[in-house]
Design an enzyme around this catalytic site. Structure first.
Site, PDB file in Angstrom:
ATOM      1  N   HIS A   1       0.839  -1.204   0.000  1.00  0.00           N
ATOM      2  CA  HIS A   1       0.000   0.000   0.000  1.00  0.00           C
ATOM      3  C   HIS A   1       0.876   1.258   0.000  1.00  0.00           C
ATOM      4  CE1 HIS A   1      -3.299  -2.702   0.561  1.00  0.00           C
ATOM      5  NE2 HIS A   1      -2.954  -3.015   1.794  1.00  0.00           N
TER       6      HIS A   1
ATOM      7  N   ASP B   1      -5.015  -8.598  -2.812  1.00  0.00           N
ATOM      8  CA  ASP B   1      -5.262  -8.305  -1.403  1.00  0.00           C
ATOM      9  C   ASP B   1      -6.517  -8.994  -0.869  1.00  0.00           C
ATOM     10  OD1 ASP B   1      -5.267  -7.226   1.112  1.00  0.00           O
ATOM     11  OD2 ASP B   1      -5.140  -5.143   0.502  1.00  0.00           O
TER      12      ASP B   1
END
Length: 455
Positions: free
Chosen positions: A269, A320
């Site tokens: 991220h 994810d």
């Protein structure tokens, strides 16, 4: 084995009428011309690497989209997720991962980095074998045929300052000593599974302290000095603020200042970074692991990809939470987020590679290989034979010249345009079908019918 391609994206760019020889899963020869003894294909491109997966969350997709008048966030989503995972056994985890990995392979992922933090039983107690849950992931990857980089997660606290873990996190928690033993056990397990390797994933700066982080990295380095290290970082603004309050620094800056961050590291991220952090990350050789569909689903924010790439940074993509299991969608939204943020078009490209689709595909595949410490990510002599054959019929409806092919694939196709998938020199998907897809789908559907989030 030999395969011939009319169009093939090698590491040197598009080539025409090329024959590859594949031995022991590796490209051992590349010659011009179509070999009449070879298998004949149209367009061949490198397989994509998924740098960030929480496999069990595939079964959670769709359970968390109930609105609350604008009050939802990552943190409320996480509470529902804890309720969901509390119900899963090791057999459930394997069934979910198998279904997920088959979906990944069919969509063009040839390797996955599994950020694996579901370690213990439903009561939070150790299994008789520490690596029971890890073994479920290894088995699922083997059955699906996907390459696996397993990243056991070190998780100790619920927040900065060594805050005690909450009830929903009891299945994640290990002491540093026990975690290091788990990592050693996973290294031993990986010897039994072809096309697999092991690294570690300190969950986040809020879930581990400096002492534990340093000890885990040191232990991993003794096992393999090149093994990958992944970490969640700067995903949410609250996380940044809490880190500043505790350490006096922003998360990425603290990591750069306190750890030897290099190409072994993948920062997942890293959404909320400032210019100094971004430039430091780019110059470190580490990889930014960006997960556009999950980051959009959770309302995280937009990574400054345009500036980062201009500064020479490496990136990889991950699915994810698996709200989407499609590398094309991840790449599409990686570019679209930049366009929406800057109100400009075709941002992620270079003069050398003006095709946005090609630039994104090659950059993400190469970055994925770096992030998993694997001999993959591009088609070249000596590289692992992880490749995709495009569906010529599907691609015939869009711009087809090589310089436009990946733009068409990434930005124009809506249905799956991946026809065949080879992983480590073996055909895993042929004519868009995986040999275990029907049985896996049935088992997964039954599992979903048992899940209860009504309380």
């Amino acid at each position: 084995m030999k395969i011939s391609a009319k169009n093939i994206l090698l590491n040197t760019g598009w080539q025409h009428d090329i024959t590859l020889t594949i031995e022991d899963g590796v490209i051992s020869d590349i010659k011009p011309g179509i070999d009449t003894d070879a298998e004949q294909y149209g367009t061949v491109i490198p397989g994509m690497i998924n740098c960030h997966s929480h496999a069990f969350q595939r079964a959670f997709a769709g359970f968390s989209e109930q609105g609350s008048e604008g009050k939802d966030s990552f943190w409320t989503w996480r509470k529902i997720m804890y309720q969901f995972l509390a119900q899963l056994t090791d057999k459930d985890a394997q069934a979910i991962a198998k279904q997920l990995y088959i979906e990944m392979v069919k969509s063009g992922y040839t390797r996955v980095a599994e950020f694996h933090y579901l370690h213990h039983d439903q009561n939070g107690a150790n299994y008789p074998e520490l690596a029971t849950m890890a073994k479920a992931i290894f088995n699922a990857a083997k059955e699906a045929g996907i390459g696996l980089t397993l990243l056991p997660v070190l998780y100790q606290y619920s927040g900065f300052g060594a805050q005690a873990p909450n009830e929903g996190q009891k299945r994640f928690i290990n002491s540093t000593e026990q975690f290091n033993q788990l990592v050693s056990d996973c290294f031993e397990l990986s010897k039994e599974y072809e096309n697999s390797n092991v690294g570690i994933a300190p969950h986040s700066l809020r879930a581990v302290d400096k002492e534990a982080l340093s000890a885990a990295v040191a232990h991993l380095t003794l096992l393999d000095k090149n093994a990958p290290i992944h970490i969640h970082i700067a995903e949410q603004q609250q996380e940044v603020n809490d880190c500043i309050a505790h350490y006096g620094k922003r998360p990425v800056q603290w990591l750069l200042d306190n750890m030897a961050v290099d190409k072994r590291w993948c920062l997942i991220h890293a959404t909320h970074i400032d210019q100094q952090e971004r430039q430091g990350l780019a110059s470190s050789g580490a990889v930014a692991g960006i997960c556009p569909t999950t980051e959009a689903n959770l309302g995280d924010g937009i990574y400054p990809t345009t500036e980062y790439m201009l500064e020479g940074g490496y990136l990889a993509i991950g699915s994810d939470s698996h709200i989407s299991v499609n590398p094309i969608e991840e790449l599409r939204w990686l570019e679209y987020a930049q366009r929406l943020d800057r109100q400009k078009r075709a941002l992620l490209a270079t003069n050398k590679t003006p095709s946005v689709g090609q630039y994104l595909w090659q950059s993400a595949a190469l970055g994925g290989a770096i992030s998993t410490n694997t001999n993959a990510g591009e088609l070249a002599l000596g590289k692992q034979a992880d490749l995709l054959v495009l569906d010529e019929q599907a691609m015939s409806l869009f711009a087809q010249k090589p310089q436009h092919l990946l733009d068409s694939l990434v930005f124009a196709t809506q249905n799956n345009a991946i026809k065949h998938v080879m992983i480590n020199g073996q055909w895993v998907v042929k004519d868009k079908h995986h040999p275990h897809e029907a049985e896996s789908r049935e088992a997964f559907s039954k599992l979903l019918g048992r899940v209860d989030l009504s309380s």
